[in-house]
Write an enzyme that holds these catalytic residues in place. Sequence first.
Site, PDB file in Angstrom:
ATOM      1  N   GLU A   1      -7.152  -2.524  10.152  1.00 60.10           N
ATOM      2  CA  GLU A   1      -8.404  -3.158   9.713  1.00 60.10           C
ATOM      3  C   GLU A   1      -8.879  -4.102  10.800  1.00 60.10           C
ATOM      4  O   GLU A   1      -8.101  -4.890  11.331  1.00 60.10           O
ATOM      5  CB  GLU A   1      -8.224  -3.974   8.416  1.00 60.10           C
ATOM      6  CG  GLU A   1      -8.014  -3.167   7.167  1.00 60.10           C
ATOM      7  CD  GLU A   1      -7.912  -4.052   5.917  1.00 60.10           C
ATOM      8  OE1 GLU A   1      -8.422  -5.199   5.955  1.00 60.10           O
ATOM      9  OE2 GLU A   1      -7.310  -3.598   4.934  1.00 60.10           O
TER      10      GLU A   1
ATOM     11  N   TYR B   1      -8.668 -10.233  11.850  1.00 63.31           N
ATOM     12  CA  TYR B   1     -10.062 -10.645  11.731  1.00 63.31           C
ATOM     13  C   TYR B   1     -10.371 -11.867  12.591  1.00 63.31           C
ATOM     14  O   TYR B   1     -11.433 -11.929  13.223  1.00 63.31           O
ATOM     15  CB  TYR B   1     -10.399 -10.934  10.264  1.00 63.31           C
ATOM     16  CG  TYR B   1     -10.400  -9.694   9.417  1.00 63.31           C
ATOM     17  CD1 TYR B   1     -11.524  -8.894   9.333  1.00 63.31           C
ATOM     18  CD2 TYR B   1      -9.255  -9.299   8.730  1.00 63.31           C
ATOM     19  CE1 TYR B   1     -11.525  -7.732   8.569  1.00 63.31           C
ATOM     20  CE2 TYR B   1      -9.237  -8.139   7.968  1.00 63.31           C
ATOM     21  CZ  TYR B   1     -10.381  -7.364   7.894  1.00 63.31           C
ATOM     22  OH  TYR B   1     -10.375  -6.209   7.155  1.00 63.31           O
TER      23      TYR B   1
ATOM     24  N   ARG C   1      -8.677   5.895   6.180  1.00 65.01           N
ATOM     25  CA  ARG C   1      -7.612   5.135   5.535  1.00 65.01           C
ATOM     26  C   ARG C   1      -8.122   4.650   4.176  1.00 65.01           C
ATOM     27  O   ARG C   1      -9.105   3.915   4.101  1.00 65.01           O
ATOM     28  CB  ARG C   1      -7.210   3.947   6.410  1.00 65.01           C
ATOM     29  CG  ARG C   1      -6.158   3.036   5.788  1.00 65.01           C
ATOM     30  CD  ARG C   1      -5.753   1.917   6.756  1.00 65.01           C
ATOM     31  NE  ARG C   1      -4.839   0.991   6.087  1.00 65.01           N
ATOM     32  CZ  ARG C   1      -5.187  -0.209   5.632  1.00 65.01           C
ATOM     33  NH1 ARG C   1      -6.436  -0.648   5.771  1.00 65.01           N
ATOM     34  NH2 ARG C   1      -4.305  -0.973   5.042  1.00 65.01           N
TER      35      ARG C   1
ATOM     36  N   GLU D   1      -1.093  -5.593   3.322  1.00 64.38           N
ATOM     37  CA  GLU D   1      -1.115  -7.051   3.298  1.00 64.38           C
ATOM     38  C   GLU D   1      -0.296  -7.652   2.147  1.00 64.38           C
ATOM     39  O   GLU D   1      -0.838  -8.341   1.275  1.00 64.38           O
ATOM     40  CB  GLU D   1      -2.557  -7.565   3.254  1.00 64.38           C
ATOM     41  CG  GLU D   1      -3.380  -7.129   4.464  1.00 64.38           C
ATOM     42  CD  GLU D   1      -4.772  -7.758   4.491  1.00 64.38           C
ATOM     43  OE1 GLU D   1      -5.163  -8.412   3.504  1.00 64.38           O
ATOM     44  OE2 GLU D   1      -5.472  -7.585   5.499  1.00 64.38           O
TER      45      GLU D   1
ATOM     46  N   ASN E   1      -3.675  -5.725  10.605  1.00 64.06           N
ATOM     47  CA  ASN E   1      -5.026  -6.128  10.217  1.00 64.06           C
ATOM     48  C   ASN E   1      -5.344  -7.450  10.902  1.00 64.06           C
ATOM     49  O   ASN E   1      -4.600  -8.426  10.754  1.00 64.06           O
ATOM     50  CB  ASN E   1      -5.139  -6.309   8.701  1.00 64.06           C
ATOM     51  CG  ASN E   1      -5.023  -4.995   7.951  1.00 64.06           C
ATOM     52  OD1 ASN E   1      -4.965  -3.922   8.552  1.00 64.06           O
ATOM     53  ND2 ASN E   1      -5.010  -5.064   6.640  1.00 64.06           N
TER      54      ASN E   1
ATOM     55  N   HIS F   1      -2.884  -1.434  -2.572  1.00 63.62           N
ATOM     56  CA  HIS F   1      -3.834  -2.400  -2.032  1.00 63.62           C
ATOM     57  C   HIS F   1      -4.239  -3.335  -3.167  1.00 63.62           C
ATOM     58  O   HIS F   1      -5.410  -3.403  -3.549  1.00 63.62           O
ATOM     59  CB  HIS F   1      -5.047  -1.690  -1.423  1.00 63.62           C
ATOM     60  CG  HIS F   1      -5.822  -2.534  -0.456  1.00 63.62           C
ATOM     61  ND1 HIS F   1      -6.212  -2.076   0.785  1.00 63.62           N
ATOM     62  CD2 HIS F   1      -6.292  -3.799  -0.552  1.00 63.62           C
ATOM     63  CE1 HIS F   1      -6.900  -3.027   1.414  1.00 63.62           C
ATOM     64  NE2 HIS F   1      -6.966  -4.082   0.608  1.00 63.62           N
TER      65      HIS F   1
END
Length: 465
Positions: free
Chosen positions: A367, A292, A84, A168, A290, A123
């Site tokens: 991600e 985290y 990606r 995002e 994504n 991005h």
Amino acid sequence: MTPRPGQGGARTLPEGFVWGAATASYQIEGAVNEDGRVPSIWDTFSHTPGKTLNGDTGDVATDHYHRWREDVASMAELGLDAYRFSIAWPRVASGDRRGLDFYSRLVDALLENGIAPFVTLYHWDLPQELEDAGGWPERSTAYRFAEYAAQVGRVLGDRVHTWTTLNEPWCSAFLGYAAGVHAPGRTDPAAALAAAHHLNLAHGLASRELRAAAPDAQHSITLNLHHLRGEPEAVRRVDAVANRVFLDPLTGRGYPSDLLEDTAAITDWGFVRDGDEKTVAAPLDTLGVNYYSPTLVRLWDGASPRDHADGHKQGEASPFVGCDDVEFVEQPGPRTAMGWPVDATGLEELLLRLHRDHPGLPLVITENGAAYRDEPTPDGHVHDTDRIAYFRDHIAAMRRAIEDGGVDVRGYFAWSLLDNFEWAYGYDRRFGLIHVDYATGERRWKDSAHWYRQAMARARRGELP
């Protein structure tokens, strides 16, 4: 392209499950003045004193623009099913064909090595000339983005496995235009909300162009959804401006009424025109997620010192527009070099929430990873045991969501393939599977890269963590 057969573990993963790694153009490419590339907002922002840690810029980054063959060879050796990456709009904006030729060569090399290209169109590297004309708060930017999508789609469309319009968009709108900690560095909450809508509109317009150019490809968008815990009213307020401002219109529900009420003192939402919400709700083949870490919130009493542990660099203003009475609470437990808490149960809970709220929408984890300040030992190895533990626990959380919760997850991408320019944090935080010596460009595999290669091989045999 069809990914490698048998890549889904028979015990838990769906047929065709994709394992990959991800990067972004400005974070790795360098070569900012080559082959007709025009300046981006991140060139301007990073060269502005005080905006990035140590004054770091992406001028060279990991020099992927010149070392891409070496990097593709590493992907093949890792055994990735997919890669990606994002296309730099500034490399295409001038009309100089050499920019698109670079990506064409990269896509061909990936296909030759059995690696499916997952291409992101945006991005965060908006051409500076478009920011000078008003940027994402201006409606015209969405139409310029659609033109760019059509241009790229004509060249690469038939060779790309999955097209992602935006990565995002919350960060683009709210870190860039409300908090000012990302490019272009503005602090105008009304502009941030307008930017959010025009990013949604850009997605819908670009999706039409990409489906026309690549009808057999998969089409997607990637969101950094905040997994929120804490007091219900605080969760609701943040969820509206952090998650549902994108999720609801993208899935045909329009903008949530509570978001409009919470932000009524900031804007009347007059930038949303008749027909916009229908355009935004372009069909999605998958939703990129994504993740985290989780976020803990509560209502602020307005008097005591306010907690700001929202996971983002602190700026002059909050990115959470309309949430002035909410505070973000420090969480116990281990943390990454970003200061983010390590909690894999948040990923499982987020996947289950999406499965519940948006049934029938396939998901891809686009991600997931952790930053640590890992450096080679004298013998040349990088023993990043904390990163291995992070990957192991989060892949196990994904497995539980699939096995126990019935969530339709189609792929997992580690962030990141390479150490890179980590936006406002410069080169201080390392996310990569592969260590990069920024002075020389030398690459070396960390222990996590070896672990990930073995984990992917085991998963294809049905032996997930």
